[in-house]
Structures are given as structure tokens and as C-alpha cells.
Write a protein that holds these residues in place. Structure first.
Motif, PDB file in Angstrom:
ATOM      1  N   GLU A 114       0.806  -1.219   0.000  1.00 42.80           N
ATOM      2  CA  GLU A 114       0.000   0.000   0.000  1.00 42.80           C
ATOM      3  C   GLU A 114       0.845   1.278   0.000  1.00 42.80           C
ATOM      4  O   GLU A 114       0.290   2.375  -0.071  1.00 42.80           O
ATOM      5  CB  GLU A 114      -0.914   0.009   1.236  1.00 42.80           C
ATOM      6  CG  GLU A 114      -1.852  -1.191   1.308  1.00 42.80           C
ATOM      7  CD  GLU A 114      -2.604  -1.267   2.615  1.00 42.80           C
ATOM      8  OE1 GLU A 114      -2.335  -0.425   3.506  1.00 42.80           O
ATOM      9  OE2 GLU A 114      -3.466  -2.163   2.756  1.00 42.80           O
ATOM     10  N   MET A 115       2.152   1.160   0.092  1.00 47.03           N
ATOM     11  CA  MET A 115       2.990   2.353   0.236  1.00 47.03           C
ATOM     12  C   MET A 115       2.831   3.292  -0.962  1.00 47.03           C
ATOM     13  O   MET A 115       2.635   2.861  -2.093  1.00 47.03           O
ATOM     14  CB  MET A 115       4.458   1.952   0.394  1.00 47.03           C
ATOM     15  CG  MET A 115       5.055   1.246  -0.789  1.00 47.03           C
ATOM     16  SD  MET A 115       6.770   0.735  -0.502  1.00 47.03           S
ATOM     17  CE  MET A 115       7.151  -0.006  -2.105  1.00 47.03           C
ATOM     18  N   ALA A 116       2.906   4.569  -0.668  1.00 46.97           N
ATOM     19  CA  ALA A 116       2.864   5.610  -1.706  1.00 46.97           C
ATOM     20  C   ALA A 116       3.897   6.659  -1.325  1.00 46.97           C
ATOM     21  O   ALA A 116       3.572   7.726  -0.801  1.00 46.97           O
ATOM     22  CB  ALA A 116       1.471   6.205  -1.813  1.00 46.97           C
ATOM     23  N   LEU A 117       5.167   6.317  -1.557  1.00 47.79           N
ATOM     24  CA  LEU A 117       6.262   7.187  -1.132  1.00 47.79           C
ATOM     25  C   LEU A 117       6.409   8.363  -2.089  1.00 47.79           C
ATOM     26  O   LEU A 117       6.074   8.263  -3.272  1.00 47.79           O
ATOM     27  CB  LEU A 117       7.564   6.381  -1.059  1.00 47.79           C
ATOM     28  CG  LEU A 117       7.495   5.090  -0.209  1.00 47.79           C
ATOM     29  CD1 LEU A 117       8.864   4.442  -0.131  1.00 47.79           C
ATOM     30  CD2 LEU A 117       6.954   5.376   1.178  1.00 47.79           C
ATOM     31  N   PRO A 118       6.930   9.493  -1.604  1.00 49.20           N
ATOM     32  CA  PRO A 118       6.992  10.711  -2.425  1.00 49.20           C
ATOM     33  C   PRO A 118       8.169  10.755  -3.392  1.00 49.20           C
ATOM     34  O   PRO A 118       8.479  11.821  -3.921  1.00 49.20           O
ATOM     35  CB  PRO A 118       7.124  11.816  -1.372  1.00 49.20           C
ATOM     36  CG  PRO A 118       7.851  11.165  -0.242  1.00 49.20           C
ATOM     37  CD  PRO A 118       7.360   9.739  -0.207  1.00 49.20           C
ATOM     38  N   GLN A 119       8.834   9.633  -3.627  1.00 47.73           N
ATOM     39  CA  GLN A 119       9.962   9.626  -4.544  1.00 47.73           C
ATOM     40  C   GLN A 119      10.051   8.280  -5.260  1.00 47.73           C
ATOM     41  O   GLN A 119       9.414   7.301  -4.872  1.00 47.73           O
ATOM     42  CB  GLN A 119      11.273   9.883  -3.798  1.00 47.73           C
ATOM     43  CG  GLN A 119      11.689   8.727  -2.879  1.00 47.73           C
ATOM     44  CD  GLN A 119      12.988   8.973  -2.156  1.00 47.73           C
ATOM     45  OE1 GLN A 119      12.999   9.297  -0.976  1.00 47.73           O
ATOM     46  NE2 GLN A 119      14.090   8.824  -2.878  1.00 47.73           N
ATOM     47  N   GLN A 120      10.840   8.260  -6.331  1.00 46.74           N
ATOM     48  CA  GLN A 120      11.167   7.026  -7.031  1.00 46.74           C
ATOM     49  C   GLN A 120      12.619   6.670  -6.738  1.00 46.74           C
ATOM     50  O   GLN A 120      13.430   7.519  -6.353  1.00 46.74           O
ATOM     51  CB  GLN A 120      10.938   7.188  -8.531  1.00 46.74           C
ATOM     52  CG  GLN A 120       9.473   7.315  -8.917  1.00 46.74           C
ATOM     53  CD  GLN A 120       9.288   7.416 -10.412  1.00 46.74           C
ATOM     54  OE1 GLN A 120       9.986   8.166 -11.100  1.00 46.74           O
ATOM     55  NE2 GLN A 120       8.339   6.658 -10.951  1.00 46.74           N
ATOM     56  N   PHE A 121      12.951   5.397  -6.953  1.00 46.94           N
ATOM     57  CA  PHE A 121      14.258   4.882  -6.569  1.00 46.94           C
ATOM     58  C   PHE A 121      14.978   4.283  -7.773  1.00 46.94           C
ATOM     59  O   PHE A 121      14.361   3.843  -8.742  1.00 46.94           O
ATOM     60  CB  PHE A 121      14.098   3.836  -5.459  1.00 46.94           C
ATOM     61  CG  PHE A 121      13.516   4.387  -4.191  1.00 46.94           C
ATOM     62  CD1 PHE A 121      14.338   4.806  -3.168  1.00 46.94           C
ATOM     63  CD2 PHE A 121      12.137   4.507  -4.035  1.00 46.94           C
ATOM     64  CE1 PHE A 121      13.804   5.329  -1.990  1.00 46.94           C
ATOM     65  CE2 PHE A 121      11.590   5.022  -2.881  1.00 46.94           C
ATOM     66  CZ  PHE A 121      12.425   5.435  -1.855  1.00 46.94           C
ATOM     67  N   LEU A 169       4.030  -5.906  -7.546  1.00 51.30           N
ATOM     68  CA  LEU A 169       4.780  -5.579  -8.761  1.00 51.30           C
ATOM     69  C   LEU A 169       4.356  -4.225  -9.323  1.00 51.30           C
ATOM     70  O   LEU A 169       5.198  -3.438  -9.779  1.00 51.30           O
ATOM     71  CB  LEU A 169       4.601  -6.681  -9.797  1.00 51.30           C
ATOM     72  CG  LEU A 169       5.230  -8.031  -9.453  1.00 51.30           C
ATOM     73  CD1 LEU A 169       4.853  -9.076 -10.490  1.00 51.30           C
ATOM     74  CD2 LEU A 169       6.747  -7.927  -9.323  1.00 51.30           C
ATOM     75  N   LYS A 170       3.070  -3.946  -9.276  1.00 47.02           N
ATOM     76  CA  LYS A 170       2.575  -2.649  -9.733  1.00 47.02           C
ATOM     77  C   LYS A 170       3.147  -1.522  -8.874  1.00 47.02           C
ATOM     78  O   LYS A 170       3.560  -0.471  -9.384  1.00 47.02           O
ATOM     79  CB  LYS A 170       1.043  -2.632  -9.684  1.00 47.02           C
ATOM     80  CG  LYS A 170       0.419  -1.327 -10.137  1.00 47.02           C
ATOM     81  CD  LYS A 170      -1.109  -1.387 -10.054  1.00 47.02           C
ATOM     82  CE  LYS A 170      -1.738  -0.067 -10.478  1.00 47.02           C
ATOM     83  NZ  LYS A 170      -3.227  -0.131 -10.385  1.00 47.02           N
ATOM     84  N   ASN A 171       3.189  -1.757  -7.564  1.00 46.36           N
ATOM     85  CA  ASN A 171       3.681  -0.739  -6.633  1.00 46.36           C
ATOM     86  C   ASN A 171       5.182  -0.526  -6.787  1.00 46.36           C
ATOM     87  O   ASN A 171       5.679   0.604  -6.745  1.00 46.36           O
ATOM     88  CB  ASN A 171       3.341  -1.154  -5.200  1.00 46.36           C
ATOM     89  CG  ASN A 171       3.034   0.040  -4.310  1.00 46.36           C
ATOM     90  OD1 ASN A 171       3.149   1.187  -4.721  1.00 46.36           O
ATOM     91  ND2 ASN A 171       2.639  -0.245  -3.087  1.00 46.36           N
ATOM     92  N   VAL A 172       5.923  -1.615  -6.959  1.00 49.39           N
ATOM     93  CA  VAL A 172       7.370  -1.502  -7.179  1.00 49.39           C
ATOM     94  C   VAL A 172       7.647  -0.743  -8.470  1.00 49.39           C
ATOM     95  O   VAL A 172       8.505   0.151  -8.515  1.00 49.39           O
ATOM     96  CB  VAL A 172       8.025  -2.898  -7.211  1.00 49.39           C
ATOM     97  CG1 VAL A 172       9.455  -2.810  -7.750  1.00 49.39           C
ATOM     98  CG2 VAL A 172       8.029  -3.516  -5.821  1.00 49.39           C
ATOM     99  N   LEU A 173       6.922  -1.083  -9.523  1.00 51.82           N
ATOM    100  CA  LEU A 173       7.109  -0.405 -10.802  1.00 51.82           C
ATOM    101  C   LEU A 173       6.877   1.101 -10.658  1.00 51.82           C
ATOM    102  O   LEU A 173       7.623   1.915 -11.209  1.00 51.82           O
ATOM    103  CB  LEU A 173       6.160  -0.998 -11.845  1.00 51.82           C
ATOM    104  CG  LEU A 173       6.502  -0.764 -13.319  1.00 51.82           C
ATOM    105  CD1 LEU A 173       7.812  -1.452 -13.695  1.00 51.82           C
ATOM    106  CD2 LEU A 173       5.373  -1.273 -14.214  1.00 51.82           C
TER     107      LEU A 173
END
Length: 281
Positions: free
Chosen positions: A124-131, A153-157
């Protein structure tokens, strides 16, 4: 009492959920933390020699100079996160155990390591940045049901930069075939892993279609009957590739484990390195 017990120990339907999340339970999480930190025990984390070799290999596979921002999901008490940070990665760790994260933050402060730890469900995470790079190590992927894996997988992407990479490992069919269904009892006159007072533990292992295994633990204590379920899906290489490609990832390489051993169908685990496609011009 008999009917209650009989119902508690019968074979549950596929992917039945637990009533309680044991990894954040005040008592059980304390025992899990001890297991994570035991360098010679492999039930919660890999042994220390494996972890050290794994981190060295990962740093060669995805060098910190080129892939700086690293997200370690399911980071636990920060065993991998600290080693990544020491090598120069800018590390964020996410976990759903408050006790593990408290330990991780304290340890990072003592070692003067700049690591960001977040209490969050990685589904469920929705972090304010990409990695640049995301890791999920020690076969947590297979503990999810198919819909949860799609969501992960959707969230990681979504949390990867274009061209960013994702490394995780799973248990294989070869390992599944070595396991049999079984049932064992334990009696604890005082404290044990699951409870701090006298209790009985019934452990059952069930096999399901599509290479799914359930490890069911039933706790019998004064006035209590509680079930804990640990589901694990075991994968063939082809099945795993189909699943991640359907989610939109490019395949980089498949390995025998999370320390870069060559892949073999006889291995008990496999690790896969994925890439988020670059934006089309």
C-alpha cells in the motif's frame, strides 16, 4: 472444546487470512527480532556469511555509484540496509513490524548511518519519490497470494525510476518437491516462541495445487485457540518470468540465489533482476 479444536486444526481454504498479524504482535515480534539477529539461524534471515556475500555481489551487480537511491522493502531490523548504506547507497527501508524498525533506527544511529526507515505495508505504500534500485530479499514474494503479488509488482514499478532495477528471490519447485505434509505437537510449560505463558503448539504443513504450501501453527492456551498461517508459493522459472513480464518489467537475469550463484533447476531458490523500461521518446 472438542468441536472448537477440531475446527481450528482442519485444512483451511486456499489463502485463508489470519485474524492477527503476528509480525507486529508485541510478544511474537520480540521473538522474531531475536531470530533475525541470530547470525547462525536461517529461519528469519539468511546466515551472516550468506548476507555478506550477497551484499558484495549486489554492489557489483548494481553499483552504488550508478544506482544511488535504494529502497529495501521488508527490511526487518535493517541487516541488509546497514550494509548497503555502508557501501554508499542512499537507503530507505520499509517494514510492517514496529519492533524491527525501532531496533533498525537505534542501530543506524549508533553506527552513524543515514538510513530512512518507514513503517508501512509495501502493498500500500505511496512514497513521495522514485528509486534507482529496490530489493525484496529472503523469499517474501512467495508469501503473497496472486492478487497481492500483482499489487506488489505494480507498486514496485511505480516506485522505480525509468531504467531502475528490482531484485528479489523465491523458493523453487525443486524445494517444494522435498517437502511433505506433516503434523507435530509441542508443549511449552512456560514461555516459547509464540506465547509467554504455558501453551501447546500444533504445527501442520499442507500442500495445495499450483505448488502452494501452508505452514499452519495453532496455539492452544488458557481460554485461547489461535491459528497463524504462513503461505508460500514455489515457482518454476517460466512461471516467474510470465508473472513479472505481465506486470510490465523487462528481464535482466535469473540467478540461483541472492548472492549470484548460477541458476539451476535443482536449486532450492532463485533470484531475479528486473528493470523498469525506459520512457519512450
Amino acid at each position: 472444546m472438542y468441536q472448537e479444536l477440531r475446527k481450528a486444526i482442519e485444512r483451511p481454504p486456499l489463502y485463508k487470512k489470519m485474524a492477527e498479524a503476528f509480525w507486529d504482535d508485541a510478544y511474537i515480534s520480540k521473538q522474531m527480532l531475536k531470530a533475525h539477529l541470530d547470525p547462525d539461524f536461517e529461519g528469519a534471515s539468511r546466515k551472516v556469511d550468506f548476507i555478506n556475500e550477497s551484499v558484495r555481489w549486489i554492489s557489483r551487480l548494481v553499483p552504488p555509484e550508478k544506482q544511488t537511491q535504494l529502497l529495501d522493502i521488508g527490511c526487518g531490523p535493517g541487516i541488509y540496509a546497514e550494509k548497503f548504506a555502508a557501501l554508499g547507497y542512499e537507503v530507505t527501508g520499509v517494514d510492517y513490524s514496529r519492533r524491527s524498525l525501532t531496533y533498525a533506527r537505534d542501530s543506524a544511529n549508533k553506527r552513524e548511518l543515514n538510513i530512512t526507515y518507514l513503517f508501512d505495508n509495501y502493498l500500500e505504500m505511496a512514497l513521495p519519490q522514485q528509486f534507482d534500485f529496490i530489493t525484496l530479499i529472503y523469499c517474501d514474494y512467495g508469501a503473497l497470494n496472486p492478487e497481492e503479488r500483482k499489487l506488489l509488482l505494480k507498486n514496485v514499478l511505480a516506485h522505480l525510476k525509468p531504467g531502475g532495477k528490482f531484485l528479489f528471490d523465491v523458493f523453487t519447485i525443486a524445494q517444494f518437491l522435498t517437502l511433505n505434509e506433516e503434523q507435530t505437537w509441542e508443549s511449552h510449560e512456560s514461555e516459547g516462541f509464540w506465547r509467554g505463558e504455558p501453551h501447546l503448539v500444533l504445527y501442520q504443513r499442507w500442500k495445495y495445487p499450483d505448488h502452494v504450501l501452508l505452514e499452519q501453527t495453532t496455539i492452544l492456551a488458557e481460554g485461547e485457540t489461535t491459528n497463524y498461517y504462513l503461505w508460500t508459493t514455489y515457482f518454476t522459472k517460466d512461471a516467474l518470468l510470465r508473472e513479472v513480464q505481465a506486470a510490465g518489467f523487462d528481464i535482466c537475469e535469473v540467478f540461483g540465489d541472492a548472492k549470484g550463484s548460477p541458476y539451476s533447476e535443482e536449486d532450492s531458490t532463485m533470484a531475479i533482476l528486473l528493470k523498469k523500461p525506459q520512457l519512450k521518446e
